[in-house]
Each structure stands twice: as C-alpha cells, then as structure tokens.
Scaffold this motif. Structure first.
Motif, mmCIF file in Angstrom:
data_model
loop_
_atom_site.group_PDB
_atom_site.id
_atom_site.type_symbol
_atom_site.label_atom_id
_atom_site.label_comp_id
_atom_site.label_asym_id
_atom_site.label_seq_id
_atom_site.Cartn_x
_atom_site.Cartn_y
_atom_site.Cartn_z
ATOM 1 N N ILE A 274 0.575 -1.152 0.084
ATOM 2 C CA ILE A 274 0.059 0.024 0.016
ATOM 3 C C ILE A 274 0.908 1.118 -0.086
ATOM 4 O O ILE A 274 1.809 1.386 0.649
ATOM 5 N N VAL A 275 0.723 2.062 -0.857
ATOM 6 C CA VAL A 275 1.297 3.452 -0.836
ATOM 7 C C VAL A 275 0.121 4.576 -0.616
ATOM 8 O O VAL A 275 -1.143 4.211 -0.743
ATOM 9 N N ALA A 276 0.724 5.753 -0.260
ATOM 10 C CA ALA A 276 -0.122 6.777 -0.151
ATOM 11 C C ALA A 276 0.433 8.096 -0.773
ATOM 12 O O ALA A 276 1.531 8.293 -0.565
ATOM 13 N N VAL A 277 -0.489 8.969 -1.209
ATOM 14 C CA VAL A 277 0.185 10.185 -2.133
ATOM 15 C C VAL A 277 -0.797 11.185 -1.735
ATOM 16 O O VAL A 277 -2.162 11.086 -1.547
ATOM 17 N N GLY A 278 -0.497 12.551 -2.318
ATOM 18 C CA GLY A 278 -1.258 13.600 -2.178
ATOM 19 C C GLY A 278 -1.322 14.266 -0.805
ATOM 20 O O GLY A 278 -0.580 13.959 0.020
ATOM 21 N N ASP A 279 -2.450 15.027 -0.316
ATOM 22 C CA ASP A 279 -2.816 15.686 0.635
ATOM 23 C C ASP A 279 -2.756 14.707 2.053
ATOM 24 O O ASP A 279 -2.347 15.092 3.035
ATOM 25 N N ILE A 280 -2.943 13.358 1.886
ATOM 26 C CA ILE A 280 -2.748 12.662 2.957
ATOM 27 C C ILE A 280 -1.459 12.035 3.272
ATOM 28 O O ILE A 280 -0.957 11.541 4.506
ATOM 29 N N ALA A 281 -0.243 12.366 2.351
ATOM 30 C CA ALA A 281 0.725 11.605 2.566
ATOM 31 C C ALA A 281 1.903 12.476 3.599
ATOM 32 O O ALA A 281 2.204 13.633 3.083
ATOM 33 N N ALA A 282 2.207 11.774 4.473
ATOM 34 C CA ALA A 282 3.207 12.428 5.514
ATOM 35 C C ALA A 282 4.538 11.665 5.140
ATOM 36 O O ALA A 282 4.660 10.779 5.695
ATOM 37 N N ALA A 283 5.315 12.380 4.451
ATOM 38 C CA ALA A 283 6.498 11.620 3.751
ATOM 39 C C ALA A 283 7.804 11.835 4.355
ATOM 40 O O ALA A 283 7.832 13.179 4.435
ATOM 41 N N GLU A 284 8.676 10.938 4.275
ATOM 42 C CA GLU A 284 10.044 11.526 4.846
ATOM 43 C C GLU A 284 10.558 11.910 3.386
ATOM 44 O O GLU A 284 10.650 11.530 2.678
ATOM 45 N N HIS A 285 11.211 13.207 3.722
ATOM 46 C CA HIS A 285 11.742 14.039 2.621
ATOM 47 C C HIS A 285 13.442 14.105 2.823
ATOM 48 O O HIS A 285 13.970 14.312 3.541
ATOM 49 N N PRO A 286 14.042 13.384 1.872
ATOM 50 C CA PRO A 286 15.450 13.146 1.987
ATOM 51 C C PRO A 286 16.129 14.482 1.952
ATOM 52 O O PRO A 286 17.244 14.303 2.523
ATOM 53 N N LEU A 287 15.694 15.358 1.249
ATOM 54 C CA LEU A 287 16.249 16.578 1.010
ATOM 55 C C LEU A 287 16.306 17.554 2.513
ATOM 56 O O LEU A 287 17.136 18.267 2.766
ATOM 57 N N LEU A 288 15.173 17.538 2.889
ATOM 58 C CA LEU A 288 14.683 18.538 3.930
ATOM 59 C C LEU A 288 14.840 17.793 5.485
ATOM 60 O O LEU A 288 14.975 18.302 6.290
ATOM 61 N N GLY A 289 15.164 16.377 5.336
ATOM 62 C CA GLY A 289 15.535 15.653 6.697
ATOM 63 C C GLY A 289 14.291 15.700 7.372
ATOM 64 O O GLY A 289 14.685 15.675 8.737
ATOM 65 N N ALA A 290 13.224 15.525 7.270
ATOM 66 C CA ALA A 290 12.163 15.633 7.977
ATOM 67 C C ALA A 290 10.941 15.124 7.085
ATOM 68 O O ALA A 290 10.933 14.807 6.063
ATOM 69 N N ARG A 291 9.846 14.774 8.158
ATOM 70 C CA ARG A 291 8.578 14.119 7.499
ATOM 71 C C ARG A 291 7.555 15.253 7.418
ATOM 72 O O ARG A 291 7.406 15.945 8.352
ATOM 73 N N ILE A 292 7.301 15.546 6.169
ATOM 74 C CA ILE A 292 6.260 16.506 6.116
ATOM 75 C C ILE A 292 5.167 16.081 5.167
ATOM 76 O O ILE A 292 5.082 15.133 4.651
ATOM 77 N N ARG A 293 3.892 16.965 5.396
ATOM 78 C CA ARG A 293 2.761 16.830 4.718
ATOM 79 C C ARG A 293 2.287 17.954 4.337
ATOM 80 O O ARG A 293 2.023 18.832 4.851
ATOM 81 N N VAL A 294 2.261 18.222 2.973
ATOM 82 C CA VAL A 294 1.716 19.498 2.430
ATOM 83 C C VAL A 294 0.458 19.424 1.507
ATOM 84 O O VAL A 294 0.481 18.333 0.686
#
Length: 406
Positions: A274-294
């Motif tokens: 299962i994957v998740a995308v878009g408004d619901i995805a709180a993703a680990e961002h490799p460049l920002l070094g944080a988990r973000i959801r936008v």
C-alpha cells in the motif's frame, strides 16, 4: 477483462489520474481500478478557487485525462463510489455500493476535506465551503446575486475566493484569528503583503478576531457573530479554515497515521502493498531531513510517478521540493521549499515589497536558504531550488542585492 487482482486507487482526484497514467506509461498491463466519490472524471482543484471561480476556465481545461483515455488504456472507473474498508489480510477493498475488489497493490489518494466550525449555525443554508467543482459552481452563482460575503479564515482558499468575489463586485468581509493572513505560514512581514493587497482592493479585513456563531433566520445564514458579540451581516458565508486529511480509511486498516498517513521516501506505508500520495501523505523527505505533509497541487501531480514505481517493485524516491502558487488580483506568486510553522527563520527580501515585485527567502540560523517566494518576479524558481538544495550558507546582504545575479 482479466479477473486477477490488479492495482486499485482509492480516491478520484488528480493523483488518481496520474497514478493510472504512470502505471500504463511504465508498461503495467494488469487491471487498474480507480474508485472516486464524485461522478466526474478526476480533475485538478486549484482552478476551483482561481480560473474556474473567475469564469475563465471550464472543467475540460483542468481534467488531465479524457474519458477516451481511460477506455483506451483499460482503466476501470468506479465513480460516485468510495472505498469504505480495507481488508489487508484478504487484500481487498469493500466499496460503498456493496461490492468488493481484490488488489495486488493499493494506492491511497483520499485527499482532504474542508474543516468546519464547531459553533451554532455552522451547517445552515448559505454557509459554504470549497473543495469540489460543485462548491466552486455554487460560489460563482452566488457572486451574481449577493452583496455581502463574509469569509471566515484568511488562508490561501479564503484569500483567493475574496479576490474572485471582489472582481465580481461582491462586498467582502474577511475574519482571521491571526494578526495577519498566513502568519503561521509566511510570518508577519509577508502576511502583511497579502493583508495590504486585499485592503487595497476593498476587502474589509478583520484580524485578531474569532467567530462565536453563524447567525440564522429560518435556518438561513444572515450574519456572523464575533466572540465580542458584534454581528456582521452577510448574504452568504464561506468557511475557509483549512482542511483535514482523510486518513480514517488508513487508520481503520491499522496503517500508521499521524499528521497524515505515514510513508517513507518511496511513498510506501508500513504495509509493503500500500502506498499513499497527495494531501494525506506524511512523507519522509530526503533533502529536507524531515517528515512533511503539504496540501499542494504539485504533490498530487508529481508524487504518483514515484508511487507507481514503488507499486511496480522498483526503487524510487520522492525528493522534489514543495511548491505552490497563487493568483490574486494582479499578484502572482510561487513558493518553493518548506519552513515548518514556528521555525526559527529570518526573512531576507530581494526587490521592492511596496511595489509587490520581490523575492523573499527564509534562512535558518545557519544562513541556509530553506524556502523562497517570488512575487510578480518570474523565471527564478530553478535558482531558488539550487540555493535550497546546495545547503550552503549564503550572505544575506548579497542575497538581497539586486545588482548581483541569483
């Protein structure tokens, strides 16, 4: 048609369309089913508060894939239907029409819904929110008949609707709890830019206020009562106080959720199927070094290509910087990067704020650029991205010097 378990997409917005497109572009030949709540083909949402609301764009202008495309690429659309339950053990989803669909891989693209106000009158007639095409059409219709619109909330949706309403000749009062619009996102100085913009165009902007009640007569909204008892008369009310991610389906299935559905940099949940995308995805961002959801259109547009690779079992990482844009009156803006609300950041401005032609940069304590916002200045987004991704400290005085190239 094949009866083998295929790939299922829960959600019927732009992200769903782009996942189906990416899967077919990557030669996936198995069944694809999109389950969407609206009876419409998947479409983009930014025009709902911009071009479509202004009467400049029709639905076909922001529908990325035609009905013919879905038929020619053998993508099944289950429209007017929602996924009500995920059975991870059986690898199937139960739909609102009583049917069940098996899946080999599942993509969650359930989006977000407008937040409401927990106050009396919140669900009265003439109280509106904006999320769907029908919502946008309703607002366009009332612009032609009302004289007084009260908007609760001065975020992006509230500001864009205010601009459209003023262009249509509607009187607008906007109520905001923060000292200036967008303060939690842009900070006070940049928030003032948007406050001044709207006041210059005749919006009555009341900041530092809170709403106690939607005043009604015969269950029709007739005004808004502030916490100090003052009543502002209204022919219609728009509630624009943000959106809540639709994570209930994932949570009920036992997937990890927090501020959204938790996914890694490949957009995979803690269930490998299962994957998740878009408004619901709180993703680990490799460049920002944080988990973000936008809640940005760019995520719905670009994340599906990575999610499709992940569904196909191929290595992929989503490392695009967050990006969004707005158009209000004669102001056009692009924002690239990410600064968490309340983060310690210094704003450096390059250009003329008073003329609303400038680029603003957010620098962290180490003087690294974390985000940039260009206002009525174009063709600088790539340079802003470079400044962010290099991660090198910058000299603020050189950055604000317009005689030096970025």
């Amino acid at each position: 048609m094949s009866t083998e378990p295929g790939f299922v997409v829960a959600g019927g917005g732009l992200a769903a369309a782009k996942i189906a497109e990416a899967l077919r572009d990557n030669d996936f030949a198995g069944p694809i089913t999109i389950v969407g709540a609206e009876e419409l083909l998947p479409y983009e949402r930014p025009p709902l508060s911009k071009g479509h609301l202004l009467g400049k764009e029709g639905l076909t202008d922001f529908t990325p894939l035609s009905g013919d495309w879905y038929r020619e690429h053998d993508v099944t659309l289950r429209l007017g239907t929602v996924v009500e339950r995920i059975d991870r053990a059986a690898k199937s989803v139960a739909l609102s029409d009583g049917s069940t669909v098996s899946y080999a891989k599942l993509a969650l693209a359930t989006g977000a819904r407008p937040r409401t106000l927990p106050i009396p009158g919140a669900y009265a007639e003439r109280v509106h929110t904006l999320r769907t095409l029908a919502d946008s059409d309703t607002l366009r219709e009332i612009f032609g008949v009302v004289e007084r619109l009260v908007i609760v909330g001065a975020g992006w949706i509230g500001l864009e609707v205010a601009a459209a309403a003023r262009i249509a000749g509607v009187g607008v009062t906007m109520l905001e709890t923060q000292p200036v619009p967008l303060e939690s996102i842009l900070g006070f100085r940049m928030g003032e830019v948007f406050a001044d913009l709207h006041r210059d165009h005749g919006v009555v902007l009341r900041c530092g206020t809170s709403v106690a009640e939607i005043v009604t007569a015969d269950d029709l909204a007739t005004g808004v009562q502030l916490s100090d008892g003052e009543v502002i008369a209204a022919d219609a009310v728009l509630v624009a106080v943000g959106a809540a991610p639709n994570v209930e389906l994932a949570a009920d299935a036992g997937l990890a959720v927090g501020n959204g559905v938790l996914v890694d940099a490949s957009l995979a949940t803690d269930d490998p199927d299962i994957v998740a995308v878009g408004d619901i995805a709180a993703a680990e961002h490799p460049l920002l070094g944080a988990r973000i959801r936008v809640e940005h259109w760019a995520n719905a547009l670009n994340q599906p290509a990575v999610a499709a690779q992940t569904m196909l079992g191929r290595p992929a990482v989503y490392d695009r910087l967050p990006y969004f844009f707005t158009d209000q009156y004669d102001l056009g803006m692009e924002y690239t990067g990410y600064v968490a609300p309340g983060a310690d950041a210094t704003v450096v401005v390059r250009g003329d704020v008073g003329a609303r032609e400038f680029v603003a940069f957010w620098l962290d304590p180490q003087r690294r650029v974390r985000a940039g916002m260009n206002v009525n200045v174009w063709d600088v987004t790539d340079r802003i991205k470079e400044l962010i991704t290099t991660g090198e400290p910058v000299d603020p005085e050189r950055l604000e010097n317009t005689n030096l190239p970025l």
